[in-house]
Design a protein around this motif. Structure first.
Motif, PDB file in Angstrom:
ATOM      1  N   THR A   1      -8.690   2.350   2.030  1.00 43.62           N
ATOM      2  CA  THR A   1      -7.788   2.940   2.889  1.00 43.62           C
ATOM      3  C   THR A   1      -8.409   3.034   4.384  1.00 43.62           C
ATOM      4  OG1 THR A   1      -7.639   4.790   1.001  1.00 43.62           O
ATOM      5  CG2 THR A   1      -7.032   5.387   3.300  1.00 43.62           C
ATOM      6  N   MET A   2      -7.568   2.847   5.454  1.00 44.96           N
ATOM      7  CA  MET A   2      -7.937   2.612   6.642  1.00 44.96           C
ATOM      8  C   MET A   2      -6.707   2.958   7.657  1.00 44.96           C
ATOM      9  SD  MET A   2      -8.074  -1.549   7.398  1.00 44.96           S
ATOM     10  CE  MET A   2      -8.397  -1.320   9.047  1.00 44.96           C
ATOM     11  N   ALA A   3      -7.108   3.276   8.637  1.00 43.55           N
ATOM     12  CA  ALA A   3      -6.242   3.570   9.786  1.00 43.55           C
ATOM     13  C   ALA A   3      -5.842   2.074  10.573  1.00 43.55           C
ATOM     14  CB  ALA A   3      -6.581   4.535  10.794  1.00 43.55           C
ATOM     15  N   PHE A   4      -4.681   1.772  10.796  1.00 45.98           N
ATOM     16  CA  PHE A   4      -4.061   0.588  11.753  1.00 45.98           C
ATOM     17  C   PHE A   4      -3.305   1.106  12.674  1.00 45.98           C
ATOM     18  CE2 PHE A   4      -4.238  -0.650   7.168  1.00 45.98           C
ATOM     19  CZ  PHE A   4      -4.606  -2.022   7.181  1.00 45.98           C
ATOM     20  N   GLN A   5      -3.527   0.474  13.902  1.00 47.19           N
ATOM     21  CA  GLN A   5      -2.670   0.537  14.988  1.00 47.19           C
ATOM     22  C   GLN A   5      -1.574  -0.229  14.667  1.00 47.19           C
ATOM     23  OE1 GLN A   5      -3.820   1.783  18.096  1.00 47.19           O
ATOM     24  NE2 GLN A   5      -1.853   2.055  18.475  1.00 47.19           N
ATOM     25  N   VAL A   6      -0.230   0.292  15.299  1.00 49.46           N
ATOM     26  CA  VAL A   6       0.983  -0.338  14.649  1.00 49.46           C
ATOM     27  C   VAL A   6       1.543  -0.963  16.058  1.00 49.46           C
ATOM     28  CG1 VAL A   6       3.226   0.227  13.785  1.00 49.46           C
ATOM     29  CG2 VAL A   6       1.323   1.266  13.041  1.00 49.46           C
ATOM     30  N   ALA A   7       2.075  -1.942  16.352  1.00 44.47           N
ATOM     31  CA  ALA A   7       2.502  -2.698  17.194  1.00 44.47           C
ATOM     32  C   ALA A   7       3.884  -1.930  17.895  1.00 44.47           C
ATOM     33  CB  ALA A   7       3.239  -4.183  16.752  1.00 44.47           C
TER      34      ALA A   7
ATOM     35  N   GLU B   1       0.230   8.564  18.408  1.00 46.41           N
ATOM     36  CA  GLU B   1      -0.725   7.480  18.766  1.00 46.41           C
ATOM     37  C   GLU B   1      -0.303   6.178  18.129  1.00 46.41           C
ATOM     38  OE1 GLU B   1      -3.678   7.677  20.431  1.00 46.41           O
ATOM     39  OE2 GLU B   1      -3.012   9.782  20.946  1.00 46.41           O
ATOM     40  N   HIS B   2       0.806   5.916  17.613  1.00 43.55           N
ATOM     41  CA  HIS B   2       1.356   4.905  16.940  1.00 43.55           C
ATOM     42  C   HIS B   2       0.334   4.154  15.907  1.00 43.55           C
ATOM     43  CE1 HIS B   2       5.392   3.088  17.264  1.00 43.55           C
ATOM     44  NE2 HIS B   2       4.707   1.968  17.063  1.00 43.55           N
ATOM     45  N   LYS B   3      -0.048   4.869  15.039  1.00 46.03           N
ATOM     46  CA  LYS B   3      -1.176   4.650  13.953  1.00 46.03           C
ATOM     47  C   LYS B   3      -0.500   4.780  12.683  1.00 46.03           C
ATOM     48  CE  LYS B   3      -5.143   4.645  17.002  1.00 46.03           C
ATOM     49  NZ  LYS B   3      -6.448   5.112  17.112  1.00 46.03           N
ATOM     50  N   LEU B   4      -0.891   4.269  11.553  1.00 46.87           N
ATOM     51  CA  LEU B   4      -0.615   4.448  10.133  1.00 46.87           C
ATOM     52  C   LEU B   4      -1.986   4.449   9.549  1.00 46.87           C
ATOM     53  CD1 LEU B   4       2.455   2.085   9.363  1.00 46.87           C
ATOM     54  CD2 LEU B   4       2.362   5.019   9.554  1.00 46.87           C
TER      55      LEU B   4
ATOM     56  N   GLY C   1       0.733  -1.353   0.035  1.00 49.03           N
ATOM     57  CA  GLY C   1       0.197  -0.109  -0.161  1.00 49.03           C
ATOM     58  C   GLY C   1       0.989   1.374   0.119  1.00 49.03           C
ATOM     59  N   VAL C   2       0.285   2.352   0.149  1.00 53.90           N
ATOM     60  CA  VAL C   2       0.851   3.689   0.161  1.00 53.90           C
ATOM     61  C   VAL C   2       0.441   4.314   1.411  1.00 53.90           C
ATOM     62  CG1 VAL C   2       1.120   6.047  -1.071  1.00 53.90           C
ATOM     63  CG2 VAL C   2       0.913   3.987  -2.056  1.00 53.90           C
ATOM     64  N   ILE C   3       1.329   4.744   2.119  1.00 57.30           N
ATOM     65  CA  ILE C   3       0.999   5.594   3.480  1.00 57.30           C
ATOM     66  C   ILE C   3       0.285   6.743   3.172  1.00 57.30           C
ATOM     67  CG2 ILE C   3       2.116   6.652   5.546  1.00 57.30           C
ATOM     68  CD1 ILE C   3       4.149   4.729   5.355  1.00 57.30           C
TER      69      ILE C   3
ATOM     70  N   VAL D   1      -3.669  -4.714  13.576  1.00 52.45           N
ATOM     71  CA  VAL D   1      -2.611  -4.234  13.971  1.00 52.45           C
ATOM     72  C   VAL D   1      -1.353  -4.433  12.889  1.00 52.45           C
ATOM     73  CG1 VAL D   1      -0.710  -4.228  15.769  1.00 52.45           C
ATOM     74  CG2 VAL D   1      -3.170  -4.461  16.400  1.00 52.45           C
ATOM     75  N   VAL D   2      -0.642  -3.440  12.412  1.00 53.29           N
ATOM     76  CA  VAL D   2       0.500  -3.709  11.801  1.00 53.29           C
ATOM     77  C   VAL D   2       1.762  -4.122  12.463  1.00 53.29           C
ATOM     78  CG1 VAL D   2       2.304  -2.594  10.143  1.00 53.29           C
ATOM     79  CG2 VAL D   2      -0.151  -2.104   9.970  1.00 53.29           C
ATOM     80  N   THR D   3       2.372  -5.275  12.381  1.00 54.71           N
ATOM     81  CA  THR D   3       3.320  -6.006  12.853  1.00 54.71           C
ATOM     82  C   THR D   3       4.657  -5.920  12.556  1.00 54.71           C
ATOM     83  OG1 THR D   3       2.887  -8.287  12.126  1.00 54.71           O
ATOM     84  CG2 THR D   3       1.602  -7.618  14.146  1.00 54.71           C
TER      85      THR D   3
END
Length: 107
Positions: free
Chosen positions: A66-72, A46-49, A37-39, A99-101
């Motif tokens: 397109t969505m917001a992900f929590q990031v580990a 908040e540690h999100k993308l 994807g593209v950021i 959650v993006v790991t």
């Protein structure tokens, strides 16, 4: 009285070990998916993308969106910025959030 306390302690330890084993088993059973994807945005505080991504394949089946992900917490966001193409791995946490790991920049 000593026997009662010993049994109570043994039961408590057995319960703790059982709960820990269950947590490990749940982690191994969590579905994992991968996508490119593209950021679209980075929220380091908040540690999100926010990512516009293609279909997520693997254990998580999700169409492109397109969505917001929590990031580990283990993922370093410092080298990521808006507009970068990335490949990422995602799973779900205990609350069902995606959650993006792992994430890497694409060339």
């Amino acid at each position: 009285m000593k026997t009662y306390r010993r049994r109570q302690m043994t039961a408590s330890i057995a319960l703790a070990v059982g709960l820990a084993a269950g947590a490990v088993a749940r982690d191994k059973e969590r579905p994992v998916g991968e996508a490119e994807g593209v950021i679209r945005g980075v929220d380091a505080q908040e540690h999100k993308l926010m990512i516009t991504h293609g279909p997520i394949s693997g254990g998580i089946d999700m169409p492109a969106m397109t969505m917001a992900f929590q990031v580990a917490p283990s993922v370093d966001l410092s080298s990521l910025e808006k507009g970068q193409s990335v490949k990422f791995t995602v799973t779900r946490d205990d609350k069902g959030r995606y959650v993006v790991t792992a994430i890497s920049r694409q060339k």
